[in-house]
Write a protein that holds these residues in place. Structure first.
Motif, PDB file in Angstrom:
ATOM      1  N   PHE A 234       0.851  -1.182   0.000  1.00 59.85           N
ATOM      2  CA  PHE A 234       0.000   0.000   0.000  1.00 59.85           C
ATOM      3  C   PHE A 234       0.894   1.243   0.000  1.00 59.85           C
ATOM      4  O   PHE A 234       1.984   1.226   0.579  1.00 59.85           O
ATOM      5  N   PHE A 235       0.422   2.304  -0.612  1.00 60.88           N
ATOM      6  CA  PHE A 235       1.170   3.564  -0.525  1.00 60.88           C
ATOM      7  C   PHE A 235       0.187   4.730  -0.474  1.00 60.88           C
ATOM      8  O   PHE A 235      -0.956   4.644  -0.951  1.00 60.88           O
ATOM      9  N   ALA A 236       0.653   5.808   0.118  1.00 64.58           N
ATOM     10  CA  ALA A 236      -0.091   7.077   0.119  1.00 64.58           C
ATOM     11  C   ALA A 236       0.928   8.199   0.138  1.00 64.58           C
ATOM     12  O   ALA A 236       1.928   8.110   0.864  1.00 64.58           O
ATOM     13  N   ASN A 237       0.696   9.215  -0.660  1.00 64.02           N
ATOM     14  CA  ASN A 237       1.608  10.355  -0.592  1.00 64.02           C
ATOM     15  C   ASN A 237       0.879  11.661  -0.851  1.00 64.02           C
ATOM     16  O   ASN A 237      -0.174  11.704  -1.491  1.00 64.02           O
ATOM     17  N   TYR A 238       1.456  12.711  -0.294  1.00 60.95           N
ATOM     18  CA  TYR A 238       0.920  14.066  -0.434  1.00 60.95           C
ATOM     19  C   TYR A 238       2.045  14.962  -0.912  1.00 60.95           C
ATOM     20  O   TYR A 238       3.147  14.958  -0.342  1.00 60.95           O
ATOM     21  N   ASP A 239       1.791  15.726  -1.974  1.00 57.47           N
ATOM     22  CA  ASP A 239       2.766  16.661  -2.524  1.00 57.47           C
ATOM     23  C   ASP A 239       2.131  18.040  -2.626  1.00 57.47           C
ATOM     24  O   ASP A 239       0.999  18.180  -3.100  1.00 57.47           O
ATOM     25  N   ARG A 240       2.874  19.042  -2.189  1.00 59.10           N
ATOM     26  CA  ARG A 240       2.403  20.429  -2.274  1.00 59.10           C
ATOM     27  C   ARG A 240       3.513  21.284  -2.879  1.00 59.10           C
ATOM     28  O   ARG A 240       4.650  21.242  -2.417  1.00 59.10           O
ATOM     29  N   MET A 241       3.179  22.023  -3.908  1.00 58.88           N
ATOM     30  CA  MET A 241       4.178  22.837  -4.591  1.00 58.88           C
ATOM     31  C   MET A 241       3.613  24.242  -4.816  1.00 58.88           C
ATOM     32  O   MET A 241       2.542  24.404  -5.385  1.00 58.88           O
ATOM     33  N   LYS A 242       4.350  25.252  -4.340  1.00 61.54           N
ATOM     34  CA  LYS A 242       3.976  26.640  -4.567  1.00 61.54           C
ATOM     35  C   LYS A 242       5.089  27.303  -5.372  1.00 61.54           C
ATOM     36  O   LYS A 242       6.267  27.157  -5.050  1.00 61.54           O
ATOM     37  N   ASN A 243       4.691  28.038  -6.382  1.00 54.79           N
ATOM     38  CA  ASN A 243       5.663  28.529  -7.349  1.00 54.79           C
ATOM     39  C   ASN A 243       5.249  29.902  -7.860  1.00 54.79           C
ATOM     40  O   ASN A 243       4.135  30.075  -8.366  1.00 54.79           O
ATOM     41  N   LYS A 244       6.113  30.881  -7.702  1.00 56.01           N
ATOM     42  CA  LYS A 244       5.868  32.177  -8.316  1.00 56.01           C
ATOM     43  C   LYS A 244       6.402  32.147  -9.738  1.00 56.01           C
ATOM     44  O   LYS A 244       7.406  31.483 -10.016  1.00 56.01           O
ATOM     45  N   PHE A 245       5.754  32.833 -10.658  1.00 54.41           N
ATOM     46  CA  PHE A 245       6.208  32.833 -12.033  1.00 54.41           C
ATOM     47  C   PHE A 245       5.923  34.188 -12.668  1.00 54.41           C
ATOM     48  O   PHE A 245       5.143  34.999 -12.137  1.00 54.41           O
ATOM     49  N   ASP A 246       6.553  34.426 -13.804  1.00 56.03           N
ATOM     50  CA  ASP A 246       6.449  35.728 -14.460  1.00 56.03           C
ATOM     51  C   ASP A 246       5.433  35.715 -15.597  1.00 56.03           C
ATOM     52  O   ASP A 246       4.781  34.702 -15.853  1.00 56.03           O
ATOM     53  N   ALA A 247       5.331  36.849 -16.290  1.00 54.40           N
ATOM     54  CA  ALA A 247       4.288  37.038 -17.303  1.00 54.40           C
ATOM     55  C   ALA A 247       4.693  36.510 -18.673  1.00 54.40           C
ATOM     56  O   ALA A 247       3.950  36.694 -19.635  1.00 54.40           O
ATOM     57  N   GLY A 248       5.846  35.872 -18.775  1.00 55.06           N
ATOM     58  CA  GLY A 248       6.311  35.344 -20.048  1.00 55.06           C
ATOM     59  C   GLY A 248       7.748  35.731 -20.289  1.00 55.06           C
ATOM     60  O   GLY A 248       8.445  36.230 -19.402  1.00 55.06           O
ATOM     61  N   SER A 249       8.236  35.500 -21.502  1.00 57.83           N
ATOM     62  CA  SER A 249       9.623  35.810 -21.820  1.00 57.83           C
ATOM     63  C   SER A 249       9.874  37.304 -21.715  1.00 57.83           C
ATOM     64  O   SER A 249       9.075  38.127 -22.195  1.00 57.83           O
ATOM     65  N   PHE A 250      10.963  37.652 -21.041  1.00 65.63           N
ATOM     66  CA  PHE A 250      11.401  39.044 -20.839  1.00 65.63           C
ATOM     67  C   PHE A 250      10.362  39.895 -20.102  1.00 65.63           C
ATOM     68  O   PHE A 250      10.410  41.119 -20.158  1.00 65.63           O
ATOM     69  N   ALA A 251       9.398  39.273 -19.393  1.00 67.08           N
ATOM     70  CA  ALA A 251       8.299  40.028 -18.763  1.00 67.08           C
ATOM     71  C   ALA A 251       8.166  39.645 -17.298  1.00 67.08           C
ATOM     72  O   ALA A 251       7.777  38.512 -16.975  1.00 67.08           O
ATOM     73  N   ASP A 252       8.468  40.571 -16.405  1.00 65.94           N
ATOM     74  CA  ASP A 252       8.375  40.337 -14.972  1.00 65.94           C
ATOM     75  C   ASP A 252       6.925  40.442 -14.512  1.00 65.94           C
ATOM     76  O   ASP A 252       6.081  41.064 -15.162  1.00 65.94           O
TER      77      ASP A 252
END
Length: 636
Positions: free
Chosen positions: A254-272
């Motif tokens: 049996f297995f159980a797992n929990y993953d949580r990922m928070k990620n900031k990202f920009d508006a696209g290439s060359f765009a903060d």
């Protein structure tokens, strides 16, 4: 073809032939693999060149991510692994895209039903949970179903040991900075622990990992004097595995797992962007009973996952939820010592829903299922001839019935030379997003894929020297593309062909000095928007200087890549399709490991991009420069 690249590739291969043994490629032809039959099979009897990354190999890559490690395998390119932690990843094998590569974790396919391509996000998985990885390239839908068109990545997580209680705790710290702008403050933290054990008929394994990183902006400023905000990435992973073995023939896992990922990202290439973020939560459970009998073994691999995702972008919140269920019941029956048959039936169910201020999709609408009976026959003669032959009948709730098959003969000469050939077909359904999102099309047809390959694997000098090469040609029909002018998914007219060569070589001077290298050539008949290099070289040297001290030096060359993108120039702001060639780059990484207390405490130090090369992996996005990492691992 660029003469400089040809000369460089030839020099790299010649250098490899005069040096040492590989770390992540199989070391011996008789190594056991499971990917091409679902059961343990001696390597020399397999009709594929399967790359196996062992637990020992992973130690040599201490401090690297799963994506970075996979990207050093012949034929595998993962765009984004050179960028900051948290950058989205493009997984390319043999000129294919993310949705054409199937990822298994402990034998269970993992997917994200709300994702654009129905593919698994490798950013969710910490390398510290992994025991080994097998990579099998080529169409593999016969054994593994829709999605296994260009390859299968079979990840095995760590298991319980034989002691009643054992475990380890670890901590890694590192820098996160771009090239030519050194900031060597500690901004990358990775820590965790695991416990495991066995007593009587019960075994268990549990682990907890967390990662926090900042220091680099996802987007790259056009002007070097402009400063963008650093984009943070954090992740928490927990895993519990419990096994019960009431008899020698019967076991339950049996297995159980929990993953949580928070990620900031920009508006696209060359765009903060100062506000964009994504938050993903995955809950995954599974159950795998196994029963061994005189002539074979019966296995059920089952798993279910729920993924919740919040994405705040361009001032609005997008919420997505998905649910997937996968049950694969299969049986191995030995007709004789030389012949066995694997029969099985796989059930898959996927559904998604999302909501934003502009649109909403309910899970009552966006869902489909598949039921696939399949069979594979494996024949291993006593004179060297081997044959893997199989077929699968896919019954899809939306796309009706489809049949895929594979033919894979091989011949082994005295365990030192193996020649192989195969022809395999695959069937790839559009994702729910590609069908039901505002960018989708309900009339999309499924992709059809076929791969032919020939190759050999040879060992010499008492298996100190290992060389293999595979030439392939892949043909895809009704490929799913994305129109950058209309922002709609569509089926590409006609057929697209990809051809290439994958070769790996290794030599072991002795037990202490080893070397390996690989070269990949991939050419697409039509230009593609995927950032798949035409030429790629990896080389690595391992030195066990003393029983406690070890070094690793790795080199990677990635050739030019073709890119298409859209701009909206003033004053009309009408979309304009542009193309660009991203220049080739070379990087060198190094790693040193030392056992402070044998079998109790070890430390490592790593330097990535040793020469601080400034290069472009993805247009308009940052890449890491020279960075340092230190870590320790305490075993108890």
């Amino acid at each position: 073809m660029n003469k400089k690249i040809i000369r460089f590739s030839a020099i790299a291969l010649l250098f490899a032939m005069n040096t040492y043994a590989q770390d992540q490629e199989p070391k011996q032809l008789d190594e056991v693999v499971v990917s091409d039959s679902k059961f343990a099979l001696p390597k020399e009897k397999s009709g594929k060149v399967i790359v196996k990354i062992t637990a020992e190999d992973l130690k040599k890559k201490a401090g690297q991510s799963v994506a970075s490690i996979l990207s050093t395998v012949a034929g595998v390119e993962i765009n984004g692994n050179q960028s900051r932690n948290g950058k989205d990843l493009g997984l390319y094998i043999r000129g294919g895209r993310n949705h054409q590569v199937l990822i298994l974790i402990d034998g269970v396919p993992v997917t994200d039903a709300s994702g654009i391509s129905l593919s698994y996000d490798l950013r969710l998985l910490p390398v510290e949970q992994i025991e080994s990885i097998e990579i099998m390239k080529g169409a593999s839908s016969t054994l593994y179903g829709s999605g296994a068109a260009t390859g299968v990545i079979n990840i095995t997580l760590k298991k319980a040991g034989k002691k009643a209680i054992a475990g380890n705790a670890y901590m890694n710290i590192g820098t996160q900075t771009v090239a030519k702008k050194a900031n060597y403050n500690v901004q990358d933290y990775n820590q965790g622990f695991a416990v495991n054990g066995s007593f009587e008929k019960i075994n268990y394994f549990a682990s907890l990992n967390s990662t926090e990183t900042t220091g680099i902006s996802e987007a790259k400023p056009l002007n070097s004097n402009t400063k963008f905000e650093n984009d943070a990435f954090s992740r928490v992973n927990s895993l519990v595995k419990i096994g019960f073995t009431p008899t020698k023939k019967l076991s339950f896992d049996f297995f159980a797992n929990y993953d949580r990922m928070k990620n900031k990202f920009d508006a696209g290439s060359f765009a903060d962007d100062l506000k964009n973020f994504s938050l993903s939560e995955q809950f995954r459970v599974g159950f795998s009973p196994k029963y061994k009998y005189n002539k074979g073994e019966f296995v059920i691999n089952s798993g279910a996952n729920v993924i919740n995702r919040d994405i705040f972008s361009y001032g609005s919140l997008f919420q997505a939820k998905s649910r997937s269920v996968n049950v694969d019941a299969f049986n191995k029956y030995e007709i004789s010592s030389q012949l066995f048959i694997v029969t099985g039936t796989q059930f898959q169910f996927h559904e998604m829903s999302n909501m934003s201020q502009y649109d909403a999709i309910t899970n009552e609408v966006a869902k489909f299922n598949m039921i696939d009976p399949y069979a594979t026959v494996v024949y291993n003669s006593n004179f060297g001839f081997n044959l893997n032959l199989g077929g699968r009948y896919n019954i899809h709730s939306k796309y009706g019935n489809n049949f895929v098959y594979n033919i894979n003969p091989s011949y082994t000469f005295s365990k030192n030379l193996k020649v192989l050939a195969s022809y395999s077909t695959a069937f790839i359904t559009p994702s729910l997003y590609q069908l039901y999102s505002p960018y989708g099309d309900l009339n999309l047809s499924p992709e059809k894929d076929a791969t032919a390959e020939v190759g050999f694997e040879v060992s010499a000098l008492n298996k100190k020297l290992v060389l293999n090469a595979v030439a392939f040609q892949r043909e895809e029909e009704d490929a799913i593309g994305f129109d950058l002018m209309t922002y709609k998914y569509f089926n590409v007219n006609g057929k697209n062909k990809a051809k290439g060569l994958e070769t790996m070589i290794s030599y072991a001077f002795n037990d202490k000095v080893k070397f390996n290298a690989n070269y990949t050539f991939t050419e697409l008949e039509r230009q593609s928007r995927i950032l798949n290099p035409k030429h790629k070289v990896n080389a690595a040297a391992d030195v066990q200087a003393t029983p406690r001290l070890a070094f690793n030096l790795a080199y990677q060359f990635v050739s030019n890549r073709y890119l298409e993108y859209t701009t909206y120039p003033a004053p009309t702001y009408d979309p304009v399709l542009n193309s660009e060639i991203l220049k080739d780059y070379q990087i060198v990484n190094t790693n040193v490991r030392y056992d402070l207390i044998k079998n109790r405490l070890n430390i490592f130090g790593a330097v990535d991009n040793v020469f601080d090369k400034d290069f472009v992996e993805s247009r308009g996005y940052s890449t890491r420069g020279r960075n340092f990492k230190l870590g320790l691992n305490l075993l108890f």
